[in-house]
Design a protein around this motif. Structure first.
Motif, PDB file in Angstrom:
ATOM      1  N   ALA A 192       0.943  -1.269  -0.168  1.00  0.00           N
ATOM      2  CA  ALA A 192       0.164   0.007   0.008  1.00  0.00           C
ATOM      3  C   ALA A 192       0.952   1.180  -0.236  1.00  0.00           C
ATOM      4  O   ALA A 192       0.434   2.395  -0.586  1.00  0.00           O
ATOM      5  CB  ALA A 192      -1.004   0.029   1.099  1.00  0.00           C
ATOM      6  N   PHE A 193       1.987   1.261   0.774  1.00  0.00           N
ATOM      7  CA  PHE A 193       2.889   2.376   0.789  1.00  0.00           C
ATOM      8  C   PHE A 193       3.554   2.558  -0.434  1.00  0.00           C
ATOM      9  O   PHE A 193       3.620   3.727  -0.907  1.00  0.00           O
ATOM     10  CB  PHE A 193       3.846   2.092   1.911  1.00  0.00           C
ATOM     11  N   SER A 196       1.033   3.850  -2.728  1.00  0.00           N
ATOM     12  CA  SER A 196       0.904   5.609  -2.939  1.00  0.00           C
ATOM     13  C   SER A 196       1.852   6.294  -3.219  1.00  0.00           C
ATOM     14  O   SER A 196       1.692   7.344  -3.730  1.00  0.00           O
ATOM     15  CB  SER A 196       0.582   5.385  -1.170  1.00  0.00           C
ATOM     16  N   GLY A 197       3.229   5.625  -3.133  1.00  0.00           N
ATOM     17  CA  GLY A 197       4.334   6.523  -3.311  1.00  0.00           C
ATOM     18  C   GLY A 197       4.471   6.596  -4.793  1.00  0.00           C
ATOM     19  O   GLY A 197       4.760   7.828  -5.479  1.00  0.00           O
ATOM     20  N   VAL A 199       1.818   6.701  -7.070  1.00  0.00           N
ATOM     21  CA  VAL A 199       0.718   7.621  -7.291  1.00  0.00           C
ATOM     22  C   VAL A 199       1.266   8.965  -7.091  1.00  0.00           C
ATOM     23  O   VAL A 199       1.029   9.785  -7.941  1.00  0.00           O
ATOM     24  CB  VAL A 199      -0.513   7.217  -6.319  1.00  0.00           C
ATOM     25  N   LEU A 200       2.076   9.178  -6.216  1.00  0.00           N
ATOM     26  CA  LEU A 200       2.669  10.473  -5.792  1.00  0.00           C
ATOM     27  C   LEU A 200       3.994  10.943  -6.665  1.00  0.00           C
ATOM     28  O   LEU A 200       4.429  11.980  -6.790  1.00  0.00           O
ATOM     29  CB  LEU A 200       2.873  10.583  -4.360  1.00  0.00           C
TER      30      LEU A 200
END
Length: 243
Positions: A192-193, A196-197, A199-200
């Motif tokens: 998940a991390f 998320s990374g 995506v950013l």
């Protein structure tokens, strides 16, 4: 009663997390071979505590003292394990050699029969190993008691073969479930991390590598030792059911 054993062992194994880490460090160096005997020696101490205790007692985790004695106990345990497992191995090899001398369907049938017989004897040998180690511990570490077959059989008869086998199956299932769940949870968190990374706009590879490292560290220094103690405690308490 079996569920009480599991409950006690699950709680007992988590009494001192620092000892889990110490055991994990020893496991880390097990590639050097000699530390393996310290691991089996420590688990033997857990068994020894259990066979002289009671379910839901207040037994503490064994200390890491008198390493020479712990090492010797570990050697004795490994010898017991190898000695009993020689029997199913020899039986399997006999069937394999015979099957290799014939052709076709008969060869396959012989191997199938051999595998079935070997499996049954393997289960019996595993029970004899576990109860033999407990019997040795209960009799103040007398090595010969681990091979007192008639006495050990009486112990298993009194507990019940079905109860013993079910307990071992339960230990396998619990061990697998805990291992899979912990590994999966850590994997999901870092996945998940990483997503998320990504995506950013960040490179998630470092997060995935860190997740794999932490997963391995947790398995080595916490989960592995915890499950090792859990299994040893459970077997020791199972032995007390006939006392």
């Amino acid at each position: 009663m079996i569920l009480d054993i599991y409950k006690d062992a699950l709680e007992y194994s988590a009494k001192d997390w620092m000892k889990l880490v110490v055991l994990g460090v020893i496991c880390f160096f097990s590639f050097l071979f000699l530390p393996v005997f310290l691991i089996t020696g420590y688990n033997y101490r857990v068994v020894d505590t259990a066979v002289h205790g009671i379910i839901n007692g207040r037994d503490p985790l064994p200390e890491f003292d008198d390493l020479i004695s712990m090492f010797v106990d570990g050697v004795k345990v490994v010898i017991v394990q190898i000695a009993y497992m020689i029997v199913p191995f020899i039986i399997f090899m006999i069937f394999a050699l015979i099957a290799g001398q014939v052709d076709g369907t008969l060869s396959s049938v012989l191997m199938l029969i051999g595998c079935l017989i070997t499996f049954v004897i393997f289960v019996v040998a595993e029970l004899m190993i576990q109860m033999g180690i407990c019997h040795m511990a209960y009799n103040d570490g007398a090595f010969s008691k681990a091979f007192a077959v008639s006495e050990i059989k009486e112990v298993i008869d009194e507990i019940g073969w079905f109860e013993c086998i079910i307990t071992l199956i339960g230990l396998i299932i619990i061990t697998l479930v805990i291992s899979v769940v912990v590994t999966a949870l850590i994997g999901i968190i870092f996945t998940a991390f990483g997503i998320s990374g990504a995506v950013l706009g960040a490179d998630p590879s470092g997060i995935f590598v860190l997740g794999a490292f932490i997963n391995s560290a947790v398995a080595m220094f916490i989960v592995g030792p915890y499950l090792s103690i859990f299994n040893s405690r459970s077997i020791g308490l199972l032995y007390t059911m006939q006392i």
